[in-house]
Design a protein around this motif. Sequence first.
Motif, PDB file in Angstrom:
ATOM      1  N   GLU A  15       6.425   3.634  -4.035  1.00  0.00           N
ATOM      2  CA  GLU A  15       6.682   2.348  -3.394  1.00  0.00           C
ATOM      3  C   GLU A  15       5.496   1.902  -2.544  1.00  0.00           C
ATOM      4  O   GLU A  15       5.148   0.713  -2.520  1.00  0.00           O
ATOM      5  CB  GLU A  15       7.946   2.444  -2.537  1.00  0.00           C
ATOM      6  CG  GLU A  15       9.216   2.584  -3.362  1.00  0.00           C
ATOM      7  CD  GLU A  15      10.457   2.759  -2.515  1.00  0.00           C
ATOM      8  OE1 GLU A  15      11.566   2.706  -3.079  1.00  0.00           O
ATOM      9  OE2 GLU A  15      10.314   2.963  -1.294  1.00  0.00           O
ATOM     10  N   GLU A  16       4.853   2.854  -1.857  1.00  0.00           N
ATOM     11  CA  GLU A  16       3.681   2.511  -1.050  1.00  0.00           C
ATOM     12  C   GLU A  16       2.530   2.039  -1.932  1.00  0.00           C
ATOM     13  O   GLU A  16       1.847   1.059  -1.617  1.00  0.00           O
ATOM     14  CB  GLU A  16       3.246   3.734  -0.232  1.00  0.00           C
ATOM     15  CG  GLU A  16       1.951   3.558   0.559  1.00  0.00           C
ATOM     16  CD  GLU A  16       2.070   2.559   1.710  1.00  0.00           C
ATOM     17  OE1 GLU A  16       1.035   2.174   2.263  1.00  0.00           O
ATOM     18  OE2 GLU A  16       3.215   2.171   2.042  1.00  0.00           O
ATOM     19  N   LEU A  17       2.322   2.732  -3.049  1.00  0.00           N
ATOM     20  CA  LEU A  17       1.252   2.349  -3.966  1.00  0.00           C
ATOM     21  C   LEU A  17       1.510   0.970  -4.563  1.00  0.00           C
ATOM     22  O   LEU A  17       0.600   0.137  -4.645  1.00  0.00           O
ATOM     23  CB  LEU A  17       1.131   3.394  -5.069  1.00  0.00           C
ATOM     24  CG  LEU A  17       0.036   3.181  -6.124  1.00  0.00           C
ATOM     25  CD1 LEU A  17      -1.340   3.032  -5.464  1.00  0.00           C
ATOM     26  CD2 LEU A  17       0.027   4.336  -7.113  1.00  0.00           C
ATOM     27  N   LEU A  18       2.751   0.701  -4.953  1.00  0.00           N
ATOM     28  CA  LEU A  18       3.088  -0.617  -5.505  1.00  0.00           C
ATOM     29  C   LEU A  18       2.904  -1.717  -4.468  1.00  0.00           C
ATOM     30  O   LEU A  18       2.447  -2.817  -4.776  1.00  0.00           O
ATOM     31  CB  LEU A  18       4.527  -0.613  -6.021  1.00  0.00           C
ATOM     32  CG  LEU A  18       4.761   0.144  -7.325  1.00  0.00           C
ATOM     33  CD1 LEU A  18       6.244   0.260  -7.617  1.00  0.00           C
ATOM     34  CD2 LEU A  18       4.041  -0.537  -8.488  1.00  0.00           C
ATOM     35  N   TYR A  19       3.247  -1.418  -3.214  1.00  0.00           N
ATOM     36  CA  TYR A  19       3.072  -2.397  -2.146  1.00  0.00           C
ATOM     37  C   TYR A  19       1.590  -2.758  -1.981  1.00  0.00           C
ATOM     38  O   TYR A  19       1.223  -3.942  -1.891  1.00  0.00           O
ATOM     39  CB  TYR A  19       3.616  -1.841  -0.835  1.00  0.00           C
ATOM     40  CG  TYR A  19       3.318  -2.694   0.369  1.00  0.00           C
ATOM     41  CD1 TYR A  19       2.249  -2.386   1.216  1.00  0.00           C
ATOM     42  CD2 TYR A  19       4.080  -3.818   0.657  1.00  0.00           C
ATOM     43  CE1 TYR A  19       1.956  -3.170   2.320  1.00  0.00           C
ATOM     44  CE2 TYR A  19       3.788  -4.608   1.762  1.00  0.00           C
ATOM     45  CZ  TYR A  19       2.730  -4.285   2.583  1.00  0.00           C
ATOM     46  OH  TYR A  19       2.441  -5.068   3.664  1.00  0.00           O
ATOM     47  N   LEU A  20       0.728  -1.737  -1.982  1.00  0.00           N
ATOM     48  CA  LEU A  20      -0.706  -1.988  -1.816  1.00  0.00           C
ATOM     49  C   LEU A  20      -1.280  -2.724  -3.025  1.00  0.00           C
ATOM     50  O   LEU A  20      -2.124  -3.618  -2.879  1.00  0.00           O
ATOM     51  CB  LEU A  20      -1.435  -0.668  -1.601  1.00  0.00           C
ATOM     52  CG  LEU A  20      -1.148   0.066  -0.284  1.00  0.00           C
ATOM     53  CD1 LEU A  20      -1.816   1.434  -0.276  1.00  0.00           C
ATOM     54  CD2 LEU A  20      -1.608  -0.758   0.905  1.00  0.00           C
ATOM     55  N   LEU A  21      -0.837  -2.362  -4.211  1.00  0.00           N
ATOM     56  CA  LEU A  21      -1.336  -3.028  -5.413  1.00  0.00           C
ATOM     57  C   LEU A  21      -0.927  -4.491  -5.447  1.00  0.00           C
ATOM     58  O   LEU A  21      -1.740  -5.372  -5.759  1.00  0.00           O
ATOM     59  CB  LEU A  21      -0.830  -2.309  -6.662  1.00  0.00           C
ATOM     60  CG  LEU A  21      -1.459  -0.939  -6.957  1.00  0.00           C
ATOM     61  CD1 LEU A  21      -0.724  -0.250  -8.097  1.00  0.00           C
ATOM     62  CD2 LEU A  21      -2.936  -1.079  -7.274  1.00  0.00           C
ATOM     63  N   ASN A  22       0.326  -4.760  -5.147  1.00  0.00           N
ATOM     64  CA  ASN A  22       0.801  -6.147  -5.190  1.00  0.00           C
ATOM     65  C   ASN A  22       0.155  -7.013  -4.115  1.00  0.00           C
ATOM     66  O   ASN A  22       0.142  -8.246  -4.234  1.00  0.00           O
ATOM     67  CB  ASN A  22       2.321  -6.186  -5.056  1.00  0.00           C
ATOM     68  CG  ASN A  22       3.022  -5.822  -6.361  1.00  0.00           C
ATOM     69  OD1 ASN A  22       2.724  -6.382  -7.409  1.00  0.00           O
ATOM     70  ND2 ASN A  22       3.949  -4.878  -6.301  1.00  0.00           N
ATOM     71  N   ALA A  23      -0.383  -6.380  -3.065  1.00  0.00           N
ATOM     72  CA  ALA A  23      -1.061  -7.138  -2.012  1.00  0.00           C
ATOM     73  C   ALA A  23      -2.498  -7.489  -2.385  1.00  0.00           C
ATOM     74  O   ALA A  23      -3.137  -8.291  -1.700  1.00  0.00           O
ATOM     75  CB  ALA A  23      -1.044  -6.343  -0.709  1.00  0.00           C
ATOM     76  N   ASP A  24      -3.022  -6.871  -3.465  1.00  0.00           N
ATOM     77  CA  ASP A  24      -4.398  -7.135  -3.894  1.00  0.00           C
ATOM     78  C   ASP A  24      -4.419  -8.374  -4.786  1.00  0.00           C
ATOM     79  O   ASP A  24      -3.706  -8.427  -5.796  1.00  0.00           O
ATOM     80  CB  ASP A  24      -4.943  -5.921  -4.647  1.00  0.00           C
ATOM     81  CG  ASP A  24      -6.450  -5.987  -4.831  1.00  0.00           C
ATOM     82  OD1 ASP A  24      -7.126  -5.036  -4.437  1.00  0.00           O
ATOM     83  OD2 ASP A  24      -6.931  -7.002  -5.380  1.00  0.00           O
ATOM     84  N   ARG A  26      -6.377  -9.316  -6.996  1.00  0.00           N
ATOM     85  CA  ARG A  26      -6.839  -9.086  -8.359  1.00  0.00           C
ATOM     86  C   ARG A  26      -5.754  -8.500  -9.259  1.00  0.00           C
ATOM     87  O   ARG A  26      -5.944  -8.370 -10.464  1.00  0.00           O
ATOM     88  CB  ARG A  26      -8.063  -8.168  -8.346  1.00  0.00           C
ATOM     89  CG  ARG A  26      -9.292  -8.808  -7.729  1.00  0.00           C
ATOM     90  CD  ARG A  26     -10.330  -7.803  -7.333  1.00  0.00           C
ATOM     91  NE  ARG A  26      -9.842  -6.915  -6.287  1.00  0.00           N
ATOM     92  CZ  ARG A  26     -10.613  -6.118  -5.542  1.00  0.00           C
ATOM     93  NH1 ARG A  26     -11.905  -6.103  -5.752  1.00  0.00           N
ATOM     94  NH2 ARG A  26     -10.092  -5.340  -4.620  1.00  0.00           N
ATOM     95  N   ILE A  27      -4.621  -8.120  -8.664  1.00  0.00           N
ATOM     96  CA  ILE A  27      -3.503  -7.570  -9.419  1.00  0.00           C
ATOM     97  C   ILE A  27      -2.513  -8.688  -9.727  1.00  0.00           C
ATOM     98  O   ILE A  27      -1.925  -9.282  -8.819  1.00  0.00           O
ATOM     99  CB  ILE A  27      -2.800  -6.442  -8.641  1.00  0.00           C
ATOM    100  CG1 ILE A  27      -3.774  -5.302  -8.355  1.00  0.00           C
ATOM    101  CG2 ILE A  27      -1.574  -5.943  -9.398  1.00  0.00           C
ATOM    102  CD1 ILE A  27      -4.217  -4.529  -9.574  1.00  0.00           C
ATOM    103  N   GLY A  28      -2.336  -8.986 -11.013  1.00  0.00           N
ATOM    104  CA  GLY A  28      -1.388 -10.016 -11.395  1.00  0.00           C
ATOM    105  C   GLY A  28       0.038  -9.526 -11.385  1.00  0.00           C
ATOM    106  O   GLY A  28       0.971 -10.258 -11.027  1.00  0.00           O
ATOM    107  N   SER A  29       0.237  -8.267 -11.781  1.00  0.00           N
ATOM    108  CA  SER A  29       1.560  -7.659 -11.760  1.00  0.00           C
ATOM    109  C   SER A  29       1.403  -6.159 -11.643  1.00  0.00           C
ATOM    110  O   SER A  29       0.421  -5.586 -12.138  1.00  0.00           O
ATOM    111  CB  SER A  29       2.351  -8.008 -13.030  1.00  0.00           C
ATOM    112  OG  SER A  29       1.714  -7.465 -14.180  1.00  0.00           O
ATOM    113  N   ALA A  30       2.355  -5.505 -10.986  1.00  0.00           N
ATOM    114  CA  ALA A  30       2.333  -4.053 -10.822  1.00  0.00           C
ATOM    115  C   ALA A  30       3.753  -3.529 -10.935  1.00  0.00           C
ATOM    116  O   ALA A  30       4.625  -3.913 -10.149  1.00  0.00           O
ATOM    117  CB  ALA A  30       1.723  -3.655  -9.480  1.00  0.00           C
TER     118      ALA A  30
END
Length: 249
Positions: A15-24, A26-30
């Motif tokens: 969940e922490e990794l998904l939160y950080l990815l979705n905040a970037d 450059r990430i369209g979907s995670a």
Amino acid sequence: MLRALAVDDERPSLEELLYLLNADPRIGSADGAGDATEALRRINRALESGPDGPESIDVVFLDINMPGLDGLDLARLLTGLAKPPLVVFVTAHEDFAVQAFDLKAVDYVLKPVRKERLAEAVRRAAELRDAAPRIPVSEPDPDHIPVELGGVTRFVAVEEITHVEAQGDYARLHTVKGSHLVRIPLSTLEERWRSRGFVRIHRRHLVALRHIGELRLDAGTVSVMVGPEELQVSRRHARELRDLLMRRS
């Protein structure tokens, strides 16, 4: 924008990794997967949907230590695909870096994951996804290592490096003229330079035997002098170091 799949069997970490990815941006979907088997099913569906399909995946952020099929096993399976997604390892263990980069991983991020460190991995993945053809970055010369100085890439001779110090996900290369920070785990450099006379003396230090000036014993502790610096030798590495120095003399 990148379409990402995060794989981790520990729910809080996922969940922490998904939160950080979705905040970037450059990430369209995670999306997330709780184990490598589930991830493999998702990747197979992505391949069936095609590169522009709704389930396509550009990059997999992959934990290593998982029950059953682990992260390295999954990465090996992906190398057999015609157009595999990029792989970024996200792990609490630094000991698998050599295997990870042998499998052409884009990056190797250590837990706990820092926002800035993950952003660097995303940047590298985005650049490689957009590159044509996709070519892994490698050292052009085994006798030199590239370092960045003020936005300029220069090459430091391995022979000039006296010792290497671990600094999180990075390593600091020390020479008689100064030091340079590179984004390579210490364990990777230990494996790469073992045949060139570098030896691990501590979990934080790798030393070139030819640059050791003195071996000091004091009240049961062992240290070495490398130029003007005194570096502690851990108990587990002391005997091996003494034997190597005796054979060299």
